[in-house]
Design a protein around this motif. Structure first.
Motif, PDB file in Angstrom:
ATOM      1  N   CYS A  64      -0.575  -5.501  -4.474  1.00 18.73           N
ATOM      2  CA  CYS A  64      -0.002  -5.286  -5.815  1.00 18.73           C
ATOM      3  C   CYS A  64       0.441  -6.618  -6.429  1.00 18.73           C
ATOM      4  O   CYS A  64       0.649  -6.703  -7.630  1.00 18.73           O
ATOM      5  CB  CYS A  64       1.178  -4.327  -5.744  1.00 18.73           C
ATOM      6  SG  CYS A  64       0.696  -2.681  -5.187  1.00 18.73           S
ATOM      7  N   CYS A 118       5.379  -4.397  -7.205  1.00 21.29           N
ATOM      8  CA  CYS A 118       5.305  -3.166  -6.414  1.00 21.29           C
ATOM      9  C   CYS A 118       6.702  -2.537  -6.353  1.00 21.29           C
ATOM     10  O   CYS A 118       7.726  -3.222  -6.441  1.00 21.29           O
ATOM     11  CB  CYS A 118       4.773  -3.475  -5.018  1.00 21.29           C
ATOM     12  SG  CYS A 118       4.227  -1.984  -4.148  1.00 21.29           S
ATOM     13  N   ASP A 119       6.710  -1.234  -6.172  1.00 22.38           N
ATOM     14  CA  ASP A 119       7.866  -0.379  -6.469  1.00 22.38           C
ATOM     15  C   ASP A 119       9.261  -0.962  -6.239  1.00 22.38           C
ATOM     16  O   ASP A 119      10.083  -0.990  -7.150  1.00 22.38           O
ATOM     17  CB  ASP A 119       7.775   0.911  -5.657  1.00 22.38           C
ATOM     18  CG  ASP A 119       6.586   1.764  -6.059  1.00 22.38           C
ATOM     19  OD1 ASP A 119       5.678   1.252  -6.740  1.00 22.38           O
ATOM     20  OD2 ASP A 119       6.555   2.945  -5.681  1.00 22.38           O
ATOM     21  N   CYS A 173       0.185   0.196  -9.243  1.00 22.60           N
ATOM     22  CA  CYS A 173      -0.436   1.493  -9.503  1.00 22.60           C
ATOM     23  C   CYS A 173      -0.560   1.734 -11.007  1.00 22.60           C
ATOM     24  O   CYS A 173       0.320   1.372 -11.793  1.00 22.60           O
ATOM     25  CB  CYS A 173       0.359   2.604  -8.837  1.00 22.60           C
ATOM     26  SG  CYS A 173       0.186   2.562  -7.043  1.00 22.60           S
TER      27      CYS A 173
HETATM   28 FE1  FES Z   1       2.366  -1.119  -5.175  1.00 20.68          FE
HETATM   29 FE2  FES Z   1       1.842   1.443  -6.112  1.00 20.68          FE
HETATM   30  S1  FES Z   1       1.606   0.641  -4.105  1.00 20.68           S
HETATM   31  S2  FES Z   1       2.725  -0.260  -7.113  1.00 20.68           S
END
Ligand code: FES
Length: 581
Positions: A65, A133-134, A206
């Motif tokens: 990501c 990423c999250d 994502c």
């Molecule tokens: Fe990194 Fe979805 S796995 S944003």
């Protein structure tokens, strides 16, 4: 060429490379030594006299990501130098959802501490935080908020969508959809392997309204990113230009002394909550916002958030609540388009990184154009906000449901509990052909709360295989954990207090009746108080503990979901100002 050493002058000790000197008991020697080392890297005195801009870099082979980190770093540095600053990048922990065991949430607070302490320890006048990423963006903002320097967030940007047999696909709503098809026997292993190649078509985060996209939009709504920074995909020229602008902007912020607490105010957090609701964003953002706001003295009020949800329609047509992907949102103008439409509901006087207000930024972004990704207030995608807060004897401290992604028929539902004691129990029995479960039952998973299991995204319980094979697509599911923002279903999450600390969830038994009423904001266990007290006395809960290390710190310190699952010692003791107000 002769060069004069910077002299330790108390007047400039609070800026540039003279900040935060290592303590050798002699300031002059400390600066002498530091100058010698940095000159060993080939810097000139001229470079070292500029404002120093730290850049928190989170590139990692384990984090696709953040796969565009080298390009982003180069562009941020270019921007910093164009504006007269000295860029100094440094690494911190990087967290990817699929490469962090047992769950990235276990490590979010560690990343925030790493970020905070490295900003404190190293000399810098301002800092650029690059994450995506999250958990990375909340971790960085939590850490930076605790330090208080001028700070700006740059997100890595979303991945591109792929194509499977001419159908457009993207992570991770489609990952779950195709896995569900495989479990239901609708596609075979060969097609499952084929689609696996297409779901993540490039580096980046994502591509739906998962946590990363939600946090990217929240960053811009908070005023913590440059205007238009949320939506450009990771591999585009637009994303690189955003990075350069970010570098230029942070130098101006350093010179102006525009610290993070002037931007992340109550007004800004309310704007962020509006955007979360209006985009049908990830429920995880509530936990992260509670943690970020806690660092600045605020306490999330779930009931007030619920009232805000009732007056905030869903406008953004993004999966999983809608049909589009982040790159479509970018083509539709990105956040300025959404903010322009939301204007009547926003605090337009909130300050942004540019030194202008959010209202001024919206004005400066022009009048917009015809598009179909952001709906209007007059004709919204859904009339009320995506998230509702629930209370009742099963969740005295509250729970949430993403109603925008739930099956309308199940939002008023009473059913029989089918209980799984923990994630291992779920894995062992969910597909057992002998499992006593019907489509109108309610699946309950315990012990995946903050202390129980570091709150993994396991709240999206799979539909039992035998029901999935019959075509059952959704059931009411309840847990003290979280779920991915990319998931879809009638799923009650963040039940507080959690089972592992003796919350009522711990005492639910197979066959109990549970009532969910989103209309009444109710989640009730239809068992008498006396019976619950009897069960509690018969089987007392011992909260988990650990002998040593980070796990010991985590289990001793992690708070419940309503405080963002932050560590108690990282939250200021007087952080009680209700939010939203
Ligand atoms: Fe990194 Fe979805 S796995 S944003």
């Amino acid at each position: 060429m002769s060069e004069t050493l910077p002299t330790p002058n108390p007047a400039d000790s609070a800026s540039g490379l003279s900040k935060g000197l290592t303590n050798y008991g002699d300031r002059g020697f400390s600066l002498f030594l530091r100058s010698a080392f940095i000159k060993g890297a080939g810097y000139t005195k001229h470079a070292l006299e500029r404002p120093v801009i730290g850049i928190a870099s989170t590139g990692s082979a384990y984090n696709p990501c953040h796969g565009n980190m080298p390009q982003l770093l180069e562009a941020v540095k270019r921007g910093v130098m164009l504006a007269g600053g000295l860029p100094m990048d440094f690494p911190t922990i990087s967290l990817h959802e699929s490469f962090s065991a047992p769950t990235s949430m276990y490590l979010r607070n560690l990343m925030s501490m790493d970020t905070e302490e490295m900003i404190r320890a190293q000399p810098m006048d301002a800092v650029v935080l690059i994450g995506g990423c999250d958990k990375t963006v909340p971790a960085q903002l939590m850490g930076a908020a605790s330090v208080g320097l001028p700070s700006i967030q740059l997100v890595t940007g979303s991945m591109l969508t792929g194509s499977h047999r001419s159908e457009r696909v993207g992570a991770c709503t489609d990952c779950r959809r195709y896995w569900g098809k495989f479990r239901a026997g609708e596609i075979d292993a060969a097609e499952t392997a084929e689609v696996n190649n297409q779901l993540v078509a490039s580096v980046g985060t994502c591509s739906v309204a998962g946590t990363a996209s939600t946090m990217a939009c929240i960053v811009e709504a908070l005023g913590m990113g440059v205007t238009g920074s949320a939506s450009p995909p990771a591999v585009t020229a637009d994303r690189i230009r955003v990075a350069e602008r970010t570098g230029t902007q942070i130098v101006e912020m350093a010179k102006a002394g525009r610290s993070i607490d002037k931007i992340m105010t109550a007004e800004a957090f309310e704007n962020a909550m509006r955007v979360l609701l209006a985009m049908g964003g990830s429920t995880n953002a509530i936990v992260h916002l509670a943690a970020m706001a806690g660092r600045l003295g605020f306490k999330m009020d779930l009931k007030a958030l619920d009232r805000m949800s009732d007056e905030t329609p869903v406008l953004l047509d993004l999966k999983p609540s809608g049909d589009h992907y982040m790159e479509d949102f970018h083509h539709a103008g990105g956040m300025p388009t959404l903010l322009r439409e939301l204007k009547p509901l926003l605090n337009l006087n909130a300050l942004t990184v540019s030194g202008r207000t959010l209202g001024e930024e919206i004005e400066a972004s022009g009048s917009g154009f015809k598009q179909d990704v952001v709906k209007t207030l007059a004709a919204p995608l859904q009339p009320v906000g995506g998230i509702a807060a629930l209370h009742g004897n099963l969740a005295p401290g509250g729970a949430i449901i993403k109603r925008s992604a739930a099956d309308k028929k199940l939002m008023e539902h009473e059913g029989r509990a089918v209980v799984f004691e923990n994630a291992a129990d779920l894995a062992a029995r969910i597909d057992d052909p002998d499992l006593d479960v019907k489509a109108d039952d309610i699946l309950v998973l315990k012990h995946i709360g903050p202390k129980g299991a570091a709150m993994p995204e396991a709240g999206y319980l799979p539909i039992p295989r035998k029901l999935a094979a019959q075509g059952v697509k959704d059931m009411v599911r309840i847990s003290d954990g979280r779920m991915s923002g990319t998931a879809f279903g009638t799923i009650v999450l963040h039940v507080t207090p959690e089972a592992a600390v003796g919350g009522p969830l711990a005492w639910v038994q197979n066959g109990d009746r549970i009532r969910l009423s989103v209309a009444r904001r109710e989640i009730s266990l239809l068992v008498s108080d006396e019976e619950l007290a009897h069960r509690a006395a018969a089987q007392p809960v011992t909260p988990p503990s650990a002998e040593r290390g980070y796990r010991k710190l985590f289990l001793q310190s992690v708070t419940q979901a309503d405080r963002g699952a932050d560590f108690d010692f990282l939250i200021p003791p007087d952080a009680e100002s209700p939010l939203p107000r």
